[in-house]
Design an enzyme around this catalytic site. Structure first.
Site, PDB file in Angstrom:
ATOM      1  N   ARG A  45      11.582  -2.104  11.294  1.00  0.00           N
ATOM      2  CA  ARG A  45      10.471  -1.495  12.029  1.00  0.00           C
ATOM      3  C   ARG A  45      10.198  -2.319  13.278  1.00  0.00           C
ATOM      4  NH1 ARG A  45       5.146   0.051   8.492  1.00  0.00           N
ATOM      5  NH2 ARG A  45       4.072  -1.025  10.167  1.00  0.00           N
TER       6      ARG A  45
ATOM      7  N   ARG B 103      -0.203  -9.110  13.566  1.00  0.00           N
ATOM      8  CA  ARG B 103      -0.797  -8.097  12.679  1.00  0.00           C
ATOM      9  C   ARG B 103      -1.644  -8.768  11.599  1.00  0.00           C
ATOM     10  NH1 ARG B 103       4.277  -5.202  10.679  1.00  0.00           N
ATOM     11  NH2 ARG B 103       2.911  -3.806   9.525  1.00  0.00           N
TER      12      ARG B 103
ATOM     13  N   ARG C  17      11.715  -6.774   5.513  1.00  0.00           N
ATOM     14  CA  ARG C  17      11.675  -5.340   5.195  1.00  0.00           C
ATOM     15  C   ARG C  17      12.632  -4.559   6.103  1.00  0.00           C
ATOM     16  NH1 ARG C  17       5.910  -2.329   5.019  1.00  0.00           N
ATOM     17  NH2 ARG C  17       5.822  -2.806   7.230  1.00  0.00           N
TER      18      ARG C  17
ATOM     19  N   ARG D  30      -9.672   0.034   9.217  1.00  0.00           N
ATOM     20  CA  ARG D  30      -9.145  -1.275   9.603  1.00  0.00           C
ATOM     21  C   ARG D  30     -10.229  -2.147  10.240  1.00  0.00           C
ATOM     22  NH1 ARG D  30      -3.592  -0.085   8.820  1.00  0.00           N
ATOM     23  NH2 ARG D  30      -2.257  -1.408  10.035  1.00  0.00           N
TER      24      ARG D  30
ATOM     25  N   LYS E  27       0.836  -1.212   0.000  1.00  0.00           N
ATOM     26  CA  LYS E  27       0.000   0.000   0.000  1.00  0.00           C
ATOM     27  C   LYS E  27       0.873   1.264   0.000  1.00  0.00           C
ATOM     28  CE  LYS E  27      -2.300  -0.954   3.786  1.00  0.00           C
ATOM     29  NZ  LYS E  27      -1.692  -2.242   4.199  1.00  0.00           N
TER      30      LYS E  27
HETATM   31  P1  AMP Z   1       0.679   0.261   9.231  1.00  0.00           P
HETATM   32  O1  AMP Z   1       1.894   1.086   9.010  1.00  0.00           O
HETATM   33  O2  AMP Z   1      -0.496   0.701   8.405  1.00  0.00           O
HETATM   34  O3  AMP Z   1       0.943  -1.226   9.109  1.00  0.00           O
HETATM   35  O4  AMP Z   1       0.229   0.511  10.749  1.00  0.00           O
HETATM   36  C1  AMP Z   1       1.071   0.193  11.830  1.00  0.00           C
HETATM   37  C2  AMP Z   1       0.267   0.097  13.118  1.00  0.00           C
HETATM   38  O5  AMP Z   1      -0.397   1.345  13.381  1.00  0.00           O
HETATM   39  C3  AMP Z   1      -0.847  -0.941  13.125  1.00  0.00           C
HETATM   40  O6  AMP Z   1      -0.380  -2.242  13.436  1.00  0.00           O
HETATM   41  C4  AMP Z   1      -1.763  -0.386  14.214  1.00  0.00           C
HETATM   42  O7  AMP Z   1      -1.232  -0.623  15.513  1.00  0.00           O
HETATM   43  C5  AMP Z   1      -1.679   1.117  13.968  1.00  0.00           C
HETATM   44  N1  AMP Z   1      -2.719   1.555  12.999  1.00  0.00           N
HETATM   45  C6  AMP Z   1      -2.531   2.039  11.736  1.00  0.00           C
HETATM   46  N2  AMP Z   1      -3.688   2.347  11.139  1.00  0.00           N
HETATM   47  C7  AMP Z   1      -4.661   2.040  12.054  1.00  0.00           C
HETATM   48  C8  AMP Z   1      -6.084   2.098  12.041  1.00  0.00           C
HETATM   49  N3  AMP Z   1      -6.766   2.527  10.971  1.00  0.00           N
HETATM   50  N4  AMP Z   1      -6.749   1.692  13.172  1.00  0.00           N
HETATM   51  C9  AMP Z   1      -6.104   1.259  14.247  1.00  0.00           C
HETATM   52  N5  AMP Z   1      -4.757   1.162  14.320  1.00  0.00           N
HETATM   53  C10 AMP Z   1      -4.043   1.542  13.242  1.00  0.00           C
END
Ligand code: AMP
Length: 211
Positions: free
Chosen positions: A155, A166, A126, A92, A16
């Site tokens: 990360r 996740r 990654r 999400r 994404k």
């Molecule tokens: P990402 O970089 O999109 O994989 O997001 C990393 C982390 O941020 C996720 O594992 C969640 O802990 C938090 N996060 C990101 N977007 C959301 C969302 N829309 N709702 C809840 N938690 C989020």
């Protein structure tokens, strides 16, 4: 064409971020991403919101979702300031999808489809260059410069244990969101297992077709 309002859905590691960066450039829209916004505010005090933990960090480092109240506010604020956008990392869960419906209309809903085995491989390999923000992969895309290689970081949530959590959270909470848009007949599926440039060809063509 007015600037398009694009939603990009996909599991963690589906690409994404990579595709959103290309969309941002090609269609002159803003990249609204909850993951980056939360990473930049990992230690913000959310204790007044009656949440289990006092900062986003505890949720994120365990691979859990940050409470809706926190995330909804971030998205509402960001979308109110954007003409066109690509929204990445939100919604999400179904509650967030309903919230989003009240905030804005969407022109395109893309879904990057990638199988679970490939996702685990992509995420655990990654790495990021902390100086440039550039993303690499230990096997698929290692840096040529040994100095860059030495300073690469993983990360906090890309470790195998957190990645598995996740993906479980994705299956449980976010797959219903994909079904929700599918049932509405607006979901545009793209094969996300192709090389990034091929995925981009499909993403670009889909947006041009629909928006
Ligand atoms: P990402 O970089 O999109 O994989 O997001 C990393 C982390 O941020 C996720 O594992 C969640 O802990 C938090 N996060 C990101 N977007 C959301 C969302 N829309 N709702 C809840 N938690 C989020």
């Amino acid at each position: 064409m007015a600037q398009p309002r694009i939603l990009i859905l996909g599991a963690p590691g589906a690409g994404k971020g990579t595709q959103s960066a290309k969309i941002t450039e090609a269609f002159d829209v803003e990249h609204v991403t909850t993951g980056d916004a939360l990473r930049a505010n990992k230690d913000m005090d959310i204790s007044e919101m009656d949440t289990e933990y006092d900062t986003p960090r505890e949720y994120m480092d365990q691979g859990e979702l940050v409470p809706d109240e926190v995330v909804n506010a971030i998205v509402d604020e960001a979308l109110s300031q954007a003409d066109g956008f690509v929204l990445d990392g939100y919604p999400r869960n179904l509650e967030q999808a309903e919230e989003l419906e009240d905030m804005t209309d969407l022109d395109v809903v893309l879904y990057l489809d990638v199988g679970e085995e490939e996702l685990v491989h992509r995420l655990t390999g990654r790495r990021m260059d902390p100086e440039t923000g550039e993303i690499y992969h230990v096997e698929y895309n290692p840096p040529e410069d040994p100095d860059v290689e030495d300073r690469l970081e993983q990360r906090d949530d890309d470790t195998e244990e957190t990645v598995k959590e996740r993906l479980r959270v994705f299956r449980e909470n976010t797959e219903p969101v994909i079904e929700y848009y599918e049932d509405e007949g607006v979901l545009e599926r793209v094969n996300g297992e192709q090389a990034p440039d091929e995925v981009w060809e499909d993403v670009k063509a889909t947006i041009e077709d629909v928006a």
